[in-house]
Motif scaffolding. Structure first.
Motif, PDB file in Angstrom:
ATOM      1  N   THR A 128       0.826  -1.210   0.000  1.00 10.02           N
ATOM      2  CA  THR A 128       0.000   0.000   0.000  1.00 10.02           C
ATOM      3  C   THR A 128       0.865   1.266   0.000  1.00 10.02           C
ATOM      4  OG1 THR A 128      -0.073   0.106   2.389  1.00 10.02           O
ATOM      5  CG2 THR A 128      -1.821  -1.148   1.325  1.00 10.02           C
TER       6      THR A 128
ATOM      7  N   ALA B 272      -3.324  11.581  -3.693  1.00 12.27           N
ATOM      8  CA  ALA B 272      -2.538  11.771  -4.920  1.00 12.27           C
ATOM      9  C   ALA B 272      -3.487  11.901  -6.106  1.00 12.27           C
ATOM     10  CB  ALA B 272      -1.610  10.574  -5.122  1.00 12.27           C
TER      11      ALA B 272
ATOM     12  N   SER C 266      -0.169   9.883   9.184  1.00 15.86           N
ATOM     13  CA  SER C 266      -1.622   9.891   9.035  1.00 15.86           C
ATOM     14  C   SER C 266      -1.941  10.048   7.552  1.00 15.86           C
ATOM     15  CB  SER C 266      -2.199  11.059   9.846  1.00 15.86           C
ATOM     16  OG  SER C 266      -3.580  11.134   9.628  1.00 15.86           O
TER      17      SER C 266
ATOM     18  N   ARG D 196      -9.247  -2.190  13.884  1.00 12.99           N
ATOM     19  CA  ARG D 196     -10.649  -2.047  13.459  1.00 12.99           C
ATOM     20  C   ARG D 196     -11.548  -3.076  14.129  1.00 12.99           C
ATOM     21  NH1 ARG D 196      -8.384  -0.672   7.876  1.00 12.99           N
ATOM     22  NH2 ARG D 196      -8.490   1.596   7.978  1.00 12.99           N
TER      23      ARG D 196
HETATM   24  N1  CAO Z   1      -3.529   9.046  -2.405  1.00 14.34           N
HETATM   25  C1  CAO Z   1      -4.298   8.398  -3.288  1.00 14.34           C
HETATM   26  N2  CAO Z   1      -4.788   7.177  -3.046  1.00 14.34           N
HETATM   27  C2  CAO Z   1      -4.508   6.602  -1.853  1.00 14.34           C
HETATM   28  C3  CAO Z   1      -3.700   7.215  -0.919  1.00 14.34           C
HETATM   29  C4  CAO Z   1      -3.186   8.491  -1.222  1.00 14.34           C
HETATM   30  N3  CAO Z   1      -2.448   9.171  -0.368  1.00 14.34           N
HETATM   31  N4  CAO Z   1      -3.602   6.418   0.155  1.00 14.34           N
HETATM   32  C5  CAO Z   1      -4.305   5.331  -0.104  1.00 14.34           C
HETATM   33  N5  CAO Z   1      -4.855   5.436  -1.319  1.00 14.34           N
HETATM   34  C6  CAO Z   1      -5.705   4.470  -2.007  1.00 14.34           C
HETATM   35  C7  CAO Z   1      -5.059   3.118  -2.035  1.00 14.34           C
HETATM   36  O1  CAO Z   1      -4.205   3.009  -3.131  1.00 14.34           O
HETATM   37  C8  CAO Z   1      -6.245   2.224  -2.109  1.00 14.34           C
HETATM   38  O2  CAO Z   1      -6.731   2.193  -3.422  1.00 14.34           O
HETATM   39  P1  CAO Z   1      -6.805   0.794  -4.227  1.00 14.34           P
HETATM   40  O3  CAO Z   1      -7.732  -0.041  -3.416  1.00 14.34           O
HETATM   41  O4  CAO Z   1      -7.324   1.229  -5.548  1.00 14.34           O
HETATM   42  O5  CAO Z   1      -5.432   0.270  -4.237  1.00 14.34           O
HETATM   43  C9  CAO Z   1      -7.293   2.941  -1.287  1.00 14.34           C
HETATM   44  O6  CAO Z   1      -6.877   4.299  -1.232  1.00 14.34           O
HETATM   45  C10 CAO Z   1      -7.414   2.450   0.131  1.00 14.34           C
HETATM   46  O7  CAO Z   1      -6.147   2.396   0.735  1.00 14.34           O
HETATM   47  P2  CAO Z   1      -5.972   1.561   2.063  1.00 14.34           P
HETATM   48  O8  CAO Z   1      -6.669   2.252   3.171  1.00 14.34           O
HETATM   49  O9  CAO Z   1      -6.350   0.167   1.846  1.00 14.34           O
HETATM   50  O10 CAO Z   1      -4.428   1.451   2.314  1.00 14.34           O
HETATM   51  P3  CAO Z   1      -3.378   2.395   2.937  1.00 14.34           P
HETATM   52  O11 CAO Z   1      -2.240   1.585   3.384  1.00 14.34           O
HETATM   53  O12 CAO Z   1      -2.983   3.394   1.961  1.00 14.34           O
HETATM   54  O13 CAO Z   1      -4.001   3.009   4.246  1.00 14.34           O
HETATM   55  C11 CAO Z   1      -4.538   3.145   6.565  1.00 14.34           C
HETATM   56  C12 CAO Z   1      -4.011   2.285   5.456  1.00 14.34           C
HETATM   57  C13 CAO Z   1      -4.626   2.318   7.824  1.00 14.34           C
HETATM   58  C14 CAO Z   1      -3.630   4.326   6.793  1.00 14.34           C
HETATM   59  C15 CAO Z   1      -5.919   3.692   6.149  1.00 14.34           C
HETATM   60  O14 CAO Z   1      -6.763   2.623   5.893  1.00 14.34           O
HETATM   61  C16 CAO Z   1      -6.585   4.591   7.174  1.00 14.34           C
HETATM   62  O15 CAO Z   1      -7.183   4.158   8.154  1.00 14.34           O
HETATM   63  N6  CAO Z   1      -6.521   5.907   6.932  1.00 14.34           N
HETATM   64  C17 CAO Z   1      -7.136   6.914   7.784  1.00 14.34           C
HETATM   65  C18 CAO Z   1      -6.124   7.528   8.718  1.00 14.34           C
HETATM   66  C19 CAO Z   1      -6.749   8.580   9.586  1.00 14.34           C
HETATM   67  O16 CAO Z   1      -7.854   8.456  10.111  1.00 14.34           O
HETATM   68  N7  CAO Z   1      -6.057   9.692   9.781  1.00 14.34           N
HETATM   69  C20 CAO Z   1      -6.570  10.809  10.478  1.00 14.34           C
HETATM   70  C21 CAO Z   1      -5.850  10.937  11.766  1.00 14.34           C
HETATM   71  S1  CAO Z   1      -6.193  12.450  12.553  1.00 14.34           S
HETATM   72  O17 CAO Z   1      -7.749  12.401  12.852  1.00 14.34           O
END
Ligand code: CAO
Length: 440
Positions: A270, A388, A361, A344
């Motif tokens: 990822t 992105a 984050s 989760r």
């Molecule tokens: N730009 C564009 N696309 C993105 C991206 C980015 N920065 N980051 C992830 N994506 C895409 C991935 O490529 C994936 O797409 P595909 O399924 O087409 O491959 C999709 O978004 C989902 O990504 P993901 O969540 O499965 O994987 P990840 O490793 O990139 O993220 C995690 C993991 C745990 C960071 C995420 O699931 C999450 O929970 N994010 C939220 C974090 C959050 O709450 N932050 C706020 C904190 S302050 O309140």
């Protein structure tokens, strides 16, 4: 024999929690290790299992109750025989209820203690009478008669020794019974804290229902604690957020190209996993971002543990990936996936969320062009990742379509200067654009 179930030491610096669910009822048979209640703390949500086999004799908590470490939450009737001398449930109650028996069995010493207890009660009653006579302006509605207050003599004695008015103490035991811990906790409340509670309580919200329908939701522990932590961070850390963006077209192609290979090894390659790898190296190159502030000293950590913010139905959780720089991209991907799933599914342990030096984050999976993440103390910096998107970009005179990822870094300005922030984030962007930049 009756055995007490107490709130165990859940994790370092965790002293209390909230009962999220009671999983058994009075009369239920339980076995060793069977979960009895689910408890939420500022570090995680976890189960409290039974230490004994037996029947639930008493359930002393309900959903939503706040409990402290060592507080008795249940009593289990086991088949084990009472050998005497062993600690039984509710010692305070025994002290009062089984007094004559105890006198006979335990002799003079106990008699003296009992007498002390009776004297305590007498003293309390006299005190209550004296207060009434003195006409102290104790409101009869809000202050209870001292003799009516459900507390054992030993607890009253502790209250007197600690200069606590037992009538002010809220009992956490069954039927509002006051325990020694309740008295201690009441005594421990600093006057400052009590004073601070007042204005909050006095701040009255308007009645919103006069303008339209409303509903209420009880705030879950994790969200409440996140609220407390971010407020503390926001108030105490002078934050600066620096923004930059990187051309991630090549890195994204690489990710897609290696995805199949990674999947064969059980990993999902990822965006976050790639950023973990790059950030670990950045922390090595810029040690201040991996540090903590301790008064007039900076503590540099020579290990690279990175927390990743995970959005869960219960609220924000931040599992920590340890020793990032000693792990391969595949290992990091597998670990991140496992920890995010655990978070989760409420299966993450407090230990798995401790010891982070820096946090990532990534909100890019959801959307957004930029945001200002809040530093998670005692860390001093946090990386924010936004979505992105393809943008038209000039390469010399040629206009091309490139995938651009927006990044931000928030940092504690007491430790990190603006130029350091700009260099740190630029280095990450350079490596995203051209991984050979690592060699510089
Ligand atoms: N730009 C564009 N696309 C993105 C991206 C980015 N920065 N980051 C992830 N994506 C895409 C991935 O490529 C994936 O797409 P595909 O399924 O087409 O491959 C999709 O978004 C989902 O990504 P993901 O969540 O499965 O994987 P990840 O490793 O990139 O993220 C995690 C993991 C745990 C960071 C995420 O699931 C999450 O929970 N994010 C939220 C974090 C959050 O709450 N932050 C706020 C904190 S302050 O309140």
């Amino acid at each position: 024999m009756k055995k007490e179930i107490k709130v165990p030491d859940i994790a370092e610096n965790v002293e209390k929690g909230t009962i999220a669910a009671v999983l058994v009822s009075e009369g239920d048979k339980v076995s060793v290790d069977q979960p009895l209640v689910e408890i939420e703390t500022d570090k995680a949500s976890t189960d409290i299992p039974s230490e004994f086999e037996g029947v639930v004799a008493e359930v002393r908590v309900k959903e939503g109750d706040e409990v402290k470490v060592n507080q008795v939450i249940m009593v289990i009737e086991t088949e084990e025989e009472d050998k005497g001398g062993e600690k039984e449930s509710e010692p305070e109650e025994k002290e009062e209820e089984e007094a004559p028996k105890a006198e006979k069995e335990k002799g003079k010493e106990k008699q003296t203690a009992e007498k002390g207890g009776a004297e305590d009660e007498k003293e309390d009653k006299e005190k209550a009478g004296a207060e009434e006579k003195e006409g102290k302006d104790k409101k009869p509605d809000s202050k209870r008669n001292l003799s009516e207050i459900p507390a054992a003599p030993s607890v009253r004695r502790i209250a007197r020794e600690m200069d606590v008015d037992i009538a002010d103490v809220k009992g956490s035991g069954p039927g509002g019974r006051i325990t020694a811990d309740d008295v201690k906790e009441h005594a421990g409340k600093a006057p400052k804290e009590k004073a601070e509670e007042k204005p909050e309580a006095e701040e009255k919200l308007p009645d919103f229902s006069q303008w339209g329908p409303v509903s209420r939701e009880k705030i879950k522990t994790i969200r409440r604690l996140t609220a407390e932590n971010v407020s503390k961070s926001w108030q105490n850390i002078p934050h600066v957020t620096h923004f930059d963006e990187a051309d991630t077209t090549n890195l994204e192609n690489f990710r897609k190209q290696y995805q199949k290979k990674a999947e064969k090894q059980g990993a999902k390659l990822t965006v976050t996993a790639l950023l973990l790898k790059i950030t670990g190296l950045a922390l090595q190159k810029f040690p201040r971002f991996n540090a903590s502030l301790d008064n007039d000293e900076i503590i540099y950590k020579h290990f690279f543990n990175i927390g990743v913010a995970v959005d869960t139905p219960q609220g924000l959780l931040v599992p920590v990936i340890r020793d990032v720089n000693s792990k391969s991209l595949i290992q990091l991907s597998i670990e991140l996936d496992e920890l995010a799933k655990k978070a989760r599914e409420k299966k993450i342990s407090p230990d798995e969320m401790q010891g982070g030096n820096f946090t990532i984050s990534n909100l890019g999976g959801i959307g957004g062009t930029a945001f200002t993440p809040i530093v998670l103390p005692p860390q001093v910096a946090i990386l924010g990742v936004s979505r992105a998107v393809y943008k038209p970009v000039y390469d010399g005179d040629e206009l091309g379509k490139r995938l651009i990822i927006p990044l931000s870094v928030s940092y504690d300005h007491r430790v990190i200067d603006g130029a350091d922030g700009a260099r740190f984030l630029r280095w990450i962007c350079d490596v995203i654009e051209d991984p050979f930049a690592i060699l510089q």
